[in-house]
Design an enzyme around this catalytic site. Structure first.
Site, PDB file in Angstrom:
ATOM      1  N   GLU A  44       0.794  -1.240   0.006  1.00 45.21           N
ATOM      2  CA  GLU A  44      -0.158   0.032  -0.087  1.00 45.21           C
ATOM      3  C   GLU A  44       0.842   1.273  -0.086  1.00 45.21           C
ATOM      4  O   GLU A  44       1.820   1.132   0.479  1.00 45.21           O
ATOM      5  CB  GLU A  44      -0.764  -0.048   1.338  1.00 45.21           C
ATOM      6  CG  GLU A  44      -1.768   0.810   1.419  1.00 45.21           C
ATOM      7  CD  GLU A  44      -3.057   0.922   0.536  1.00 45.21           C
ATOM      8  OE1 GLU A  44      -2.628   1.427  -0.747  1.00 45.21           O
ATOM      9  OE2 GLU A  44      -4.116   0.669   0.582  1.00 45.21           O
ATOM     10  N   ASP A  45       0.546   2.392  -0.561  1.00 43.19           N
ATOM     11  CA  ASP A  45       1.213   3.426  -0.601  1.00 43.19           C
ATOM     12  C   ASP A  45       1.057   4.304   0.484  1.00 43.19           C
ATOM     13  O   ASP A  45       2.014   4.760   1.245  1.00 43.19           O
ATOM     14  CB  ASP A  45       0.827   4.365  -1.859  1.00 43.19           C
ATOM     15  CG  ASP A  45      -0.595   4.452  -1.984  1.00 43.19           C
ATOM     16  OD1 ASP A  45      -1.392   4.262  -1.190  1.00 43.19           O
ATOM     17  OD2 ASP A  45      -1.048   5.302  -3.161  1.00 43.19           O
ATOM     18  N   ASP A  90      -4.468   6.065   5.909  1.00 44.44           N
ATOM     19  CA  ASP A  90      -4.707   7.143   6.798  1.00 44.44           C
ATOM     20  C   ASP A  90      -5.964   6.603   7.715  1.00 44.44           C
ATOM     21  O   ASP A  90      -5.827   6.090   8.773  1.00 44.44           O
ATOM     22  CB  ASP A  90      -5.023   8.188   6.047  1.00 44.44           C
ATOM     23  CG  ASP A  90      -5.939   8.372   5.131  1.00 44.44           C
ATOM     24  OD1 ASP A  90      -6.970   7.714   4.845  1.00 44.44           O
ATOM     25  OD2 ASP A  90      -5.665   9.383   4.140  1.00 44.44           O
ATOM     26  N   PHE A  94      -2.440  16.206   3.571  1.00 42.96           N
ATOM     27  CA  PHE A  94      -2.705  15.431   2.216  1.00 42.96           C
ATOM     28  C   PHE A  94      -1.201  15.634   1.450  1.00 42.96           C
ATOM     29  O   PHE A  94      -0.591  16.624   1.306  1.00 42.96           O
ATOM     30  CB  PHE A  94      -3.696  15.931   1.326  1.00 42.96           C
ATOM     31  CG  PHE A  94      -4.024  15.277   0.079  1.00 42.96           C
ATOM     32  CD1 PHE A  94      -5.034  14.048   0.445  1.00 42.96           C
ATOM     33  CD2 PHE A  94      -3.533  15.421  -1.029  1.00 42.96           C
ATOM     34  CE1 PHE A  94      -5.544  13.279  -0.605  1.00 42.96           C
ATOM     35  CE2 PHE A  94      -3.934  14.472  -2.375  1.00 42.96           C
ATOM     36  CZ  PHE A  94      -4.835  13.428  -2.026  1.00 42.96           C
ATOM     37  N   ARG A 105       1.547  12.623  -9.333  1.00 43.73           N
ATOM     38  CA  ARG A 105       1.836  11.388  -9.269  1.00 43.73           C
ATOM     39  C   ARG A 105       3.573  10.985  -9.468  1.00 43.73           C
ATOM     40  O   ARG A 105       4.135  10.401  -8.964  1.00 43.73           O
ATOM     41  CB  ARG A 105       1.220  10.288 -10.182  1.00 43.73           C
ATOM     42  CG  ARG A 105       1.454   8.769  -9.659  1.00 43.73           C
ATOM     43  CD  ARG A 105       0.711   7.789 -10.622  1.00 43.73           C
ATOM     44  NE  ARG A 105      -0.947   8.066 -10.355  1.00 43.73           N
ATOM     45  CZ  ARG A 105      -1.667   7.379  -9.311  1.00 43.73           C
ATOM     46  NH1 ARG A 105      -1.007   6.795  -8.629  1.00 43.73           N
ATOM     47  NH2 ARG A 105      -2.952   7.832  -9.518  1.00 43.73           N
TER      48      ARG A 105
END
Length: 120
Positions: free
Chosen positions: A35-36, A39, A89, A102
């Site tokens: 997973e990147d 949260d 974020f 990205r």
């Protein structure tokens, strides 16, 4: 497999699974999901039960590059974590805002100007 629970910089509360996976390929096997960022844990709390039900792997563990330090405990916690970050974020290094940013080579906190550009 591509899974998302975000639109823009906000979680939708629902999980969208895009792309496919051949469940037979992981049936009875030990699986590590990469997973990147984690949260709220919403995405994994939906994905993992689906994989357990449909594919029946031997085990599932999660490795995440980033986890956010939130006041509320996430719905799912990774066994392996690279870095813990503040609740902001972030973009870059594969993380995006509406498919923008990205390809940045580093991880950055997105500014209001970046959000406005990505929303245009």
């Amino acid at each position: 497999i591509r899974v998302s629970s975000y639109e823009g910089s906000e979680t939708t509360g629902s999980v969208k699974i895009c792309g496919g996976i051949d469940y037979d390929n992981i049936k009875g096997r030990d699986v590590i999901l990469i997973e990147d960022i984690i949260d709220t844990g919403t995405t994994l709390s939906h994905l993992i039960p689906t994989l357990e039900r449909e594919a029946r792997p031997q085990s599932i563990e999660v490795c995440s590059l980033l986890t956010k330090r939130l006041d509320e405990k996430p719905k799912y916690q990774a066994k392996y974590v690279g870095f813990s970050i503040p609740p902001q974020f972030v973009i870059g290094y594969g993380l995006d805002y509406n498919e923008y940013y990205r390809d940045l080579k580093d991880i950055w906190i997105i500014s209001e100007k970046g959000i406005k550009f990505g929303a245009a």
